[in-house]
Design an enzyme around this catalytic site. Structure first.
Site, mmCIF file in Angstrom:
data_model
loop_
_atom_site.group_PDB
_atom_site.id
_atom_site.type_symbol
_atom_site.label_atom_id
_atom_site.label_comp_id
_atom_site.label_asym_id
_atom_site.label_seq_id
_atom_site.Cartn_x
_atom_site.Cartn_y
_atom_site.Cartn_z
ATOM 1 N N ASP A 293 -4.032 -49.088 36.759
ATOM 2 C CA ASP A 293 -4.365 -48.128 35.720
ATOM 3 C C ASP A 293 -5.877 -48.208 35.499
ATOM 4 O OD1 ASP A 293 -4.317 -46.215 33.782
ATOM 5 O OD2 ASP A 293 -2.655 -47.079 32.653
HETATM 6 C C1 BGC Z 1 -3.772 -43.907 31.633
HETATM 7 C C2 BGC Z 1 -3.018 -43.432 32.863
HETATM 8 C C3 BGC Z 1 -3.787 -42.348 33.556
HETATM 9 C C4 BGC Z 1 -5.160 -42.865 33.903
HETATM 10 C C5 BGC Z 1 -6.022 -41.861 34.645
HETATM 11 C C6 BGC Z 1 -5.202 -44.252 31.973
HETATM 12 O O1 BGC Z 1 -5.928 -44.541 30.833
HETATM 13 O O2 BGC Z 1 -3.111 -45.031 31.090
HETATM 14 O O3 BGC Z 1 -1.729 -42.993 32.492
HETATM 15 O O4 BGC Z 1 -3.105 -41.926 34.697
HETATM 16 O O5 BGC Z 1 -5.829 -43.218 32.707
HETATM 17 O O6 BGC Z 1 -6.399 -40.818 33.852
#
Ligand code: BGC
Length: 735
Positions: A293
């Site tokens: 993530d």
């Molecule tokens: C979120 C994810 C997301 C990623 C990219 C993160 O902060 O937890 O769900 O896919 O950002 O945008």
């Protein structure tokens, strides 16, 4: 003669070798689309330097504001060998310029993979995932995801960070909006539907994208509903609550997964070799890759398991995270870790192969560029709007309908009141990708079109979403008093749910509740339309209302869908995918809690213990009558076939779609199992007066067995119950 033949043969072999090596020089195996993907991956890997390998494992962003004027600047900052970018823009031309750099300026011409959060639509924004699950219509969700995939891929996105399949039981957590609710099986079914919709049968199709199951695993258990915090997940709950949707998604062929921020019993998801390596790669044989993530690798420092970024890189990588999303941990430290012998080259090679494999499967080597089409060819196609509209209709849940207040009939003066009545932005929901407010049909506009000239609509804002300004109450009360019925549009702002959007209470702000009390003075039927990204606390509003509809955040077709339901053109068929607590203090409250020691005690002294609206609650304008459950056998042995049937009659006057939920209970088992577990559901259209039979084909190991704390399934002999609503039948499993 024989001599000549021999000379010819030798010459032939020699010439073939020359031609072959010439071809090989011009077109190496990895560039040959006729070759098997695994051979292409191996060939490419064998040509890569350590640095080139490491670059494949990094993802940077490509900002939303990129345009032709600053693209040069952006390109300078990105190495041509980079593995991936997050592509916030929707212009294929910009993507192509970036991709051209990878194809033409890097030594081996390896295409980048462009990822983006396409969560509930790209431009054709449809309802949030929590609402989608209330439709109980996975085929429709699959179609909606296919629309999202088509719009995204044609705009330059190859890979969506979706579906989110985190089982979530705390409505205070803003991200409940992004998943399919509180039940593992429901999440599993909609996970498979969305993977199929995104990826189709062949990801190289120019209208398909790679899916990403997230956030592996347990993120939905964030304590107190606060985002990014610790979770407490026992090995037993890990398996019986959180794993099922992931296992189903992996089996359905999901190309990638995203590692989670939270920890699992002290080990963060992003450094957790048990879930990433032992289970995902070794047990489930997933051959795609895992992306971290955003920032999750470097955050291992704040979680207290890594002292610096290098250690964080080591922990995440060896645990099984192949791609670094915005951490600068792998690009800075991975090569060094390999040289120091801390990361084996074989592990690096395996990681690179996984990334390349997905790129080959997406057809990126053959078609690295996105055709530069006009927006009209990609977005808001009539068939796409139809799907978004139907999904919005089917995900609305009629919570209450006293005295058949709905559907509207015969009223000529209707007051449409509330901060959401003319809103566009807030109905898009969080993660609305390239959703555009101009595309949204407001509730007011939808009603105006639907009800036509015979009905006079009046409008008053009534109040803002929050604050304590009651100055607009009088105007709203006046409109209500002069009308036959009041439609009050209340709820949450768009950014009150989604990531980093926790709330300590799931009630509506006091000003909105006060507005309802004020309008009650008009003495007119009150219909509450409630828009939110989570379940709401409605105990004070419920007695004041005549009808209530949970509309969630339905996307661009909101007005049309809401008007269809209110007018009766569409019969509501949505049912809750998440329990509505009586009060926030009941949280966590969900239908499948484990059996407890004293069922006659342990209640709250100050509020009811049961929720206001249970999981799967949802009314319609017709009346469904259920027969008793018929079983193919009531005493069975392992290996026997078993099925159940229930007949449902639409005894009302309106056609409708009814979902039957099949639950099981295992009252005595080695472990204390949930009071009820959903095992199957099916939605069918029932014409007025029609009876249809719903059938549940049981797989004993899948449906009756329990999973232990290692993921092993056990089928024990004894009594089981199969339930549909208040109907119940006992089955005995004998040895
Ligand atoms: C979120 C994810 C997301 C990623 C990219 C993160 O902060 O937890 O769900 O896919 O950002 O945008």
């Amino acid at each position: 003669m024989r001599k000549y033949k021999a000379i010819y043969s030798v010459l032939f072999v020699f010439l073939s070798m020359v031609v072959f090596s010439q071809n090989e020089k011009e077109s190496p195996v990895y560039k040959n689309p006729k070759q098997d993907i695994e051979k292409r991956v191996d060939d490419l890997l064998s040509r890569m330097t350590l640095e080139e390998k490491v670059y494949q494992l990094n993802q940077y962003t490509l900002g939303r504001n990129d345009n032709k004027n600053n693209i040069e600047e952006v390109l300078k900052q990105k190495p041509a060998e980079l593995g991936s970018v997050i592509y916030f823009n929707n212009d294929p031309k910009l993507r192509n310029e970036v991709q051209r750099q990878a194809m033409e300026k890097s030594r081996l011409g390896i295409p980048m993979i462009f990822g983006y959060d396409v969560i509930h639509g790209y431009r054709t924004v449809y309802p949030i995932s929590l609402a989608q699950a209330c439709s109980w219509n996975p085929e429709l969700v699959e179609q909606a995801c296919a629309v999202a995939a088509q719009e995204a891929r044609m705009s330059g996105v190859d890979w969506t960070f979706s579906p989110m399949i985190d089982v979530a039981r705390d409505g205070r957590w803003g991200r409940v909006a992004e998943g399919y609710g509180e039940d593992p099986y429901t999440n599993a079914v909609f996970c498979v539907a969305s993977v199929k919709g995104y990826q189709g049968k062949d990801m190289s199709d120019p209208k398909k994208v790679a899916a990403c199951l997230k956030h592996y695993i347990g993120y939905g258990a964030s304590e107190g509903g606060r985002d990014y915090v610790y979770t407490e997940i026992s090995a037993q709950s890990l398996w019986d609550t959180y794993m099922l949707p992931y296992e189903a998604g992996v089996k359905a062929g999901a190309a990638t997964l995203m590692s989670s921020f939270n920890d699992i019993s002290g080990t963060p998801g992003t450094a957790n070799a048990y879930i990433l390596r032992d289970i995902l790669k070794n047990r489930w044989k997933h051959d795609g890759f895992v992306v971290s993530d955003w920032g999750a690798i470097q955050q291992l420092r704040s979680q207290g398991v890594a002292g610096d970024k290098k250690e964080a890189a080591l922990k995440a990588f060896t645990a099984g995270v192949e791609m670094d999303m915005m951490n600068n941990c792998y690009d800075m430290h991975l090569a060094e870790l390999v040289k120091e012998g801390k990361v084996p080259m074989s592990m690096l090679d395996d990681a690179v192969k996984r990334v390349l494999r997905v790129k080959f499967r997406l057809g990126l080597f053959e078609n690295p560029y996105t055709p530069e089409t006009d927006e009209k060819e990609r977005f808001l196609l009539p068939a796409s709007l139809k799907i978004a509209e139907q999904l919005a209709e089917e995900s609305l849940v009629l919570l209450k309908n006293e005295n058949n207040t709905l559907p509207l009939s015969g009223q000529t003066k209707i007051a449409v009141i509330g901060p959401l009545a003319k809103s566009r932005w807030h109905l898009l929901g969080s993660w609305a990708a390239h959703g555009n407010t101009d595309d949204v049909i407001t509730i007011y506009d939808g009603l105006e079109t639907e009800l036509g000239n015979n009905v006079q609509l009046s409008y008053a804002e009534g109040c803002a979403f929050d604050g304590n300004d009651t100055s607009k109450f009088a105007e709203a009360l006046d409109a209500a008093t002069k009308s036959d019925v009041v439609i009050l549009c209340l709820g949450e702002k768009k950014d009150w749910s989604g990531e980093n959007a926790s709330r300590s209470t799931i009630a509506l702000p006091k000003i909105q509740e006060d507005l309802v009390m004020e309008l009650k003075k008009a003495g007119k039927p009150l219909i509450l339309l409630l828009s939110s990204g989570r379940p709401l606390e409605l105990n004070r509003l419920e007695p004041l209302s005549d009808a209530m509809v949970a509309i969630w955040q339905p996307g661009i077709m909101t007005g049309k869908a809401v008007a269809g339901i209110l007018s009766g053109r569409v019969n509501p068929s949505g049912k809750l995918s998440m329990t509505f607590p009586y009060a926030t203090g009941q949280i966590p409250v969900y239908y499948n809690a484990r059996q407890s020691a004293r069922t006659h005690q342990g209640n709250y002294q100050d509020i009811p213990t049961i929720p206001l609206y249970e999981f799967a609650h949802g009314l319609s304008y017709t009346n469904y009558v259920y027969s008793d459950i018929k079983a193919s056998a009531t005493t069975i042995k392992r290996g026997d076939k078993l099925s159940f049937e229930i007949a449902v009659t639409n005894a009302g006057k309106m056609d409708g779609k009814e979902t039957v939920h099949w639950f099981i209970t295992d009252p005595v088992s080695t472990i204390s199992r949930p009071v009820k577990e959903l095992k199957y559901f099916e939605k069918k259209l029932l014409k007025a007066g029609e009876t249809r039979v719903y059938r549940f084909e049981v797989d004993l190991m899948r449906d009756f067995a329990f999973v232990d704390s290692t993921g092993k399934r056990f089928l024990e002999s004894g009594d089981y119950y199969v339930m549909v609503k208040d109907k119940k039948i006992k089955i005995e499993l004998v040895d």
